[in-house]
Write a protein that holds these residues in place. Structure first.
Motif, mmCIF file in Angstrom:
data_model
loop_
_atom_site.group_PDB
_atom_site.id
_atom_site.type_symbol
_atom_site.label_atom_id
_atom_site.label_comp_id
_atom_site.label_asym_id
_atom_site.label_seq_id
_atom_site.Cartn_x
_atom_site.Cartn_y
_atom_site.Cartn_z
ATOM 1 N N ARG A 76 -17.854 39.034 -1.401
ATOM 2 C CA ARG A 76 -16.928 39.271 -2.496
ATOM 3 C C ARG A 76 -16.270 37.955 -2.942
ATOM 4 N N LEU A 77 -15.550 38.019 -4.035
ATOM 5 C CA LEU A 77 -14.914 36.833 -4.606
ATOM 6 C C LEU A 77 -13.918 36.185 -3.656
ATOM 7 N N ASP A 78 -13.273 36.969 -2.805
ATOM 8 C CA ASP A 78 -12.277 36.407 -1.890
ATOM 9 C C ASP A 78 -12.895 35.776 -0.643
ATOM 10 N N CYS A 79 -14.196 35.998 -0.406
ATOM 11 C CA CYS A 79 -14.857 35.432 0.781
ATOM 12 C C CYS A 79 -16.334 35.158 0.458
ATOM 13 N N PRO A 80 -16.613 34.140 -0.376
ATOM 14 C CA PRO A 80 -18.000 33.868 -0.784
ATOM 15 C C PRO A 80 -18.856 33.312 0.358
ATOM 16 N N LYS A 81 -20.172 33.427 0.197
ATOM 17 C CA LYS A 81 -21.134 32.924 1.182
ATOM 18 C C LYS A 81 -21.456 31.464 0.886
ATOM 19 N N VAL A 129 -31.979 28.498 -2.373
ATOM 20 C CA VAL A 129 -31.919 29.523 -3.417
ATOM 21 C C VAL A 129 -32.865 29.174 -4.564
ATOM 22 N N GLU A 130 -33.320 30.215 -5.261
ATOM 23 C CA GLU A 130 -34.136 30.059 -6.473
ATOM 24 C C GLU A 130 -33.262 30.410 -7.669
ATOM 25 N N THR A 131 -33.233 29.557 -8.669
ATOM 26 C CA THR A 131 -32.478 29.834 -9.879
ATOM 27 C C THR A 131 -33.263 30.793 -10.756
ATOM 28 N N LEU A 132 -32.583 31.807 -11.286
ATOM 29 C CA LEU A 132 -33.220 32.784 -12.166
ATOM 30 C C LEU A 132 -32.722 32.575 -13.585
ATOM 31 N N LEU A 133 -33.602 32.701 -14.545
ATOM 32 C CA LEU A 133 -33.217 32.571 -15.942
ATOM 33 C C LEU A 133 -32.798 33.940 -16.473
ATOM 34 N N TRP A 134 -31.660 33.974 -17.112
ATOM 35 C CA TRP A 134 -31.176 35.222 -17.695
ATOM 36 C C TRP A 134 -30.469 34.880 -18.983
ATOM 37 N N GLU A 135 -30.975 35.405 -20.091
ATOM 38 C CA GLU A 135 -30.477 35.046 -21.415
ATOM 39 C C GLU A 135 -29.325 35.933 -21.887
ATOM 40 N N LYS A 136 -29.255 37.157 -21.386
ATOM 41 C CA LYS A 136 -28.271 38.114 -21.880
ATOM 42 C C LYS A 136 -26.898 37.870 -21.263
ATOM 43 N N GLY A 144 -21.780 30.246 -12.107
ATOM 44 C CA GLY A 144 -22.168 31.315 -13.020
ATOM 45 C C GLY A 144 -23.656 31.578 -13.089
ATOM 46 N N THR A 145 -24.465 30.786 -12.411
ATOM 47 C CA THR A 145 -25.915 30.950 -12.438
ATOM 48 C C THR A 145 -26.339 32.084 -11.509
ATOM 49 N N LEU A 146 -27.275 32.905 -11.956
ATOM 50 C CA LEU A 146 -27.848 33.970 -11.136
ATOM 51 C C LEU A 146 -28.941 33.354 -10.276
ATOM 52 N N VAL A 147 -28.885 33.602 -8.955
ATOM 53 C CA VAL A 147 -29.867 33.037 -8.041
ATOM 54 C C VAL A 147 -30.389 34.115 -7.093
ATOM 55 N N LYS A 148 -31.540 33.811 -6.492
ATOM 56 C CA LYS A 148 -32.142 34.676 -5.483
ATOM 57 C C LYS A 148 -32.269 33.855 -4.208
ATOM 58 N N SER A 149 -31.837 34.418 -3.095
ATOM 59 C CA SER A 149 -31.908 33.721 -1.826
ATOM 60 C C SER A 149 -33.363 33.556 -1.410
ATOM 61 N N ALA A 150 -33.753 32.339 -1.041
ATOM 62 C CA ALA A 150 -35.130 32.040 -0.657
ATOM 63 C C ALA A 150 -35.282 31.829 0.840
ATOM 64 N N ALA A 151 -34.171 31.798 1.570
ATOM 65 C CA ALA A 151 -34.233 31.561 3.013
ATOM 66 C C ALA A 151 -33.044 32.221 3.694
ATOM 67 N N GLY A 152 -33.220 32.523 4.965
ATOM 68 C CA GLY A 152 -32.149 33.106 5.752
ATOM 69 C C GLY A 152 -32.271 34.611 5.870
ATOM 70 N N HIS A 153 -31.325 35.229 6.563
ATOM 71 C CA HIS A 153 -31.383 36.673 6.775
ATOM 72 C C HIS A 153 -31.170 37.465 5.492
ATOM 73 N N ASP A 154 -30.632 36.822 4.465
ATOM 74 C CA ASP A 154 -30.405 37.482 3.178
ATOM 75 C C ASP A 154 -31.509 37.175 2.160
#
Length: 93
Positions: free
Chosen positions: A40-45, A52-59, A6-16
């Motif tokens: 998608r949910l049926d085929c996650p990466k 990855v970098e973890t992002l803080l999101w309060e909402k 459930g954590t929002l992350v930003k990719s820090a490496a790779g083609h994405d």
């Protein structure tokens, strides 16, 4: 920072690099990511936690539903990430 489902992350490496994802689940040093559009949910990466970098999101976010094992859709995830990107661009200006 701790990476959990459930954590929002930003990719820090790779083609994405720079892409945003939610963590769907974790297994050892790997996490499974979804963005609702390309991954998608049926085929996650599969990606290593250190790439990855973890992002803080309060909402409210689809990540809350993922953590609580409630039904979440690809459309909800895609919409949230699109809005998050838009809001981040406004803040940077």
């Amino acid at each position: 920072m701790k990476t959990e489902a459930g954590t929002l992350v930003k990719s820090a490496a790779g083609h994405d690099k720079g892409s945003y994802f939610f963590i769907l689940r974790e297994e050892g040093e790997y996490i499974y990511l979804v963005d609702g559009k390309y991954k998608r949910l049926d085929c996650p990466k599969k990606k290593k936690k250190k790439h990855v970098e973890t992002l803080l999101w309060e909402k409210h976010s689809p990540g809350d539903k993922i953590r609580e094992n409630k039904k979440v859709t690809d459309e909800e995830i895609k919409h949230f990430i699109r809005c998050f990107k838009r809001e981040e661009q406004v803040v940077r200006r």
